[in-house]
Design an enzyme around this catalytic site. Structure first.
Site, PDB file in Angstrom:
ATOM      1  N   ASN A  10       0.841  -1.119  -0.078  1.00 22.78           N
ATOM      2  CA  ASN A  10       0.056   0.009  -0.104  1.00 22.78           C
ATOM      3  C   ASN A  10       1.010   1.279   0.076  1.00 22.78           C
ATOM      4  OD1 ASN A  10      -1.786   1.817   0.499  1.00 22.78           O
ATOM      5  ND2 ASN A  10      -3.075   0.970   1.968  1.00 22.78           N
ATOM      6  N   ARG A  91      -2.359  -1.476  -3.843  1.00 18.99           N
ATOM      7  CA  ARG A  91      -3.520  -0.762  -3.692  1.00 18.99           C
ATOM      8  C   ARG A  91      -3.390   0.579  -4.648  1.00 18.99           C
ATOM      9  NH1 ARG A  91      -4.634   3.979   0.858  1.00 18.99           N
ATOM     10  NH2 ARG A  91      -6.746   4.553  -0.008  1.00 18.99           N
ATOM     11  N   HIS A 182     -11.681   5.560  -0.739  1.00 17.42           N
ATOM     12  CA  HIS A 182     -11.761   4.699   0.463  1.00 17.42           C
ATOM     13  C   HIS A 182     -12.368   3.399   0.000  1.00 17.42           C
ATOM     14  CE1 HIS A 182     -11.111   8.634   2.825  1.00 17.42           C
ATOM     15  NE2 HIS A 182      -9.947   7.884   2.917  1.00 17.42           N
ATOM     16  N   ARG A 243      -6.711  18.874   3.923  1.00 16.44           N
ATOM     17  CA  ARG A 243      -7.489  19.361   2.821  1.00 16.44           C
ATOM     18  C   ARG A 243      -8.876  19.984   2.999  1.00 16.44           C
ATOM     19  NH1 ARG A 243      -7.735  13.325   0.412  1.00 16.44           N
ATOM     20  NH2 ARG A 243      -5.864  12.901   1.640  1.00 16.44           N
ATOM     21  N   GLU A 387      -7.973  -2.698   5.081  1.00 16.07           N
ATOM     22  CA  GLU A 387      -7.757  -2.562   3.403  1.00 16.07           C
ATOM     23  C   GLU A 387      -6.730  -3.854   3.155  1.00 16.07           C
ATOM     24  OE1 GLU A 387      -6.813   1.445   4.462  1.00 16.07           O
ATOM     25  OE2 GLU A 387      -8.275   2.153   2.898  1.00 16.07           O
TER      26      GLU A 387
END
Ligand code: AMP
Length: 399
Positions: A10, A91, A182, A243, A387
């Site tokens: 990842n 990923r 996500h 962000r 994940e």
């Protein structure tokens, strides 16, 4: 079952995780990540489950490519299971318009990941490095690299959710639409929640909140996404670490035309200097604003804005679910750990029979799993995401 071993990579924008896992047994043998400890130092942490050993290595900051090489040569290749790995699953945050499902990596997939760099400029270049280096370092597995896309899960979003109110040809000719993010985490949440509720995925109706350094919410009806807060890029939606989330786009023209800030700097300002960092002016860590909530005005307002927006999204998304809702699910570093955030975000939902039990809420922290709702109200579940398990499952299915 050792013939089902997967290596999951990842390679994020500012993080890197690596896992050796058997996805069928749901068993991890090695887990590691890289932490960036300031301008000149990184720390590589890994846990060897076979020997019950935790190791930490501090090194001088090296390039991302060298870090990947370091991990392969000094950690992975030294693990006794390395030669048994059957697939390397990567990923990938953004598959763009073309890459719609998990795939063995060939030139066409690499081209799709490259063309989606515009939509995930912080992530896709790191993913490509991860793929190139894995293929170089493990030539025997070069045809067994798999791309698992965060955007795949969102492919069932209806047009009314994913189209922007822009000229249609921008979507038709350039793929400008909402893609969400996500997705792998949401896929895991759906998989695990269906088990917990002993309910078929195709019947599951939840609002899932993945809240971490990047945060989003998803409305999932009958196991399928029907809307999510991130858009063309992972900048839309909730307030995040650095962000801004949703803003009036005319702010960009104001910054450019009235303040003379360059486009490059505006991009930087919106993605890396805004959100919690922008509001507090010194920290993007949720733990910081939580610990200073009652002591510092800037921390309080940052946390209040985060929760206010999250409430609006959750409330809005409840109206998209047909008939009834099974649960609200919290995950991600913030979702799994911030009891204060969960309490403030849910506090005005009692009209809908949604209420938090403070005792349960305060206990389900430190990545524990559990329900935090009051008796006889809608289930609210805190569920640590995984994940890597989902990526490994997709990987092994393909090879
Ligand atoms: P993630 O991107 O999912 O790894 O989550 C990172 C975010 O989770 C950061 O903003 C952390 O500050 C936040 N976080 C991690 N642990 C905690 C905690 N115990 N309490 C509140 N926030 C936390």
């Amino acid at each position: 079952m050792s013939d089902k071993l997967s290596l999951v990579l990842n390679c994020g924008s500012s993080s890197l995780k690596f896992v050796i896992i058997n996805p069928l047994l749901e068993k991890r043998y090695l887990y590691g990540n890289v932490e960036y400890l300031g301008p000149n130092k990184i720390s590589i942490n890994w846990y060897d489950y076979l020997n019950n050993k935790k190791k930490i290595k501090h090194i001088i900051k090296i390039s991302y490519k060298k870090t990947i090489n370091f991990i392969f040569n000094n950690i992975l290749k030294k693990n006794i299971l390395f030669n048994k790995i059957k697939v390397i699953a990567h990923r990938i945050v953004h598959g763009g318009y073309e890459a719609t499902k998990s795939s063995l990596i060939d030139n066409k997939i690499i081209k799709s990941i490259k063309s989606a760099i515009l939509f995930a400029p912080l992530h896709n270049p790191s993913h490509l490095l991860g793929i190139y280096e894995s293929m170089k370092i493990c030539p025997h597995l070069s045809k067994k690299n798999v791309a698992v896309f965060d955007t795949s899960f969102h492919r069932t979003m209806p047009k009314k959710s994913y189209l922007y109110g822009l000229p249609y040809k921008l979507y038709k000719n350039y793929g400008i639409r909402r893609y969400g993010a996500h997705g792998i985490s949401y896929q895991y949440i759906v998989y695990k929640t269906s088990k917990i509720f002993n309910k078929k995925i195709s019947k599951l109706k939840i609002i899932a909140c993945h809240l971490g350094n990047g945060s989003s919410v998803a409305a999932i009806n009958n196991g399928k996404i029907i809307d999510t807060s991130m858009g063309l890029t992972p900048s839309e939606g909730l307030l995040m670490g650095t962000r801004s989330g949703d803003i009036d786009i005319n702010i960009i023209f104001f910054l450019y035309e009235c303040l003379g800030i360059s486009i490059k700097n505006i991009k930087n300002l919106i993605n890396k200097q805004s959100g919690i960092l922008g509001l507090t002016e010194n920290n993007n860590d949720f733990r910081y604003i939580e610990s200073k909530y009652n002591k510092n005005k800037k921390s309080k307002i940052a946390l209040d804005i985060f929760c206010h927006r999250l409430s609006k999204y959750i409330g809005g998304y409840i109206t998209l679910i047909d008939k009834y809702l099974d649960a609200i699910v919290f995950t991600g570093g913030i979702g799994q750990n911030s009891a204060l955030m969960r309490k403030l975000s849910i506090k005005n939902f009692s009209l809908l029979n949604i209420a938090i039990d403070n005792d349960f809420n305060n206990k389900i922290i430190n990545n524990k799993i559990g329900f935090i709702n009051k008796k006889n109200t809608l289930p609210i579940l805190v569920l640590p995401t995984d994940e890597e398990l989902m990526i490994a499952k997709e990987g092994i299915n393909l090879v």
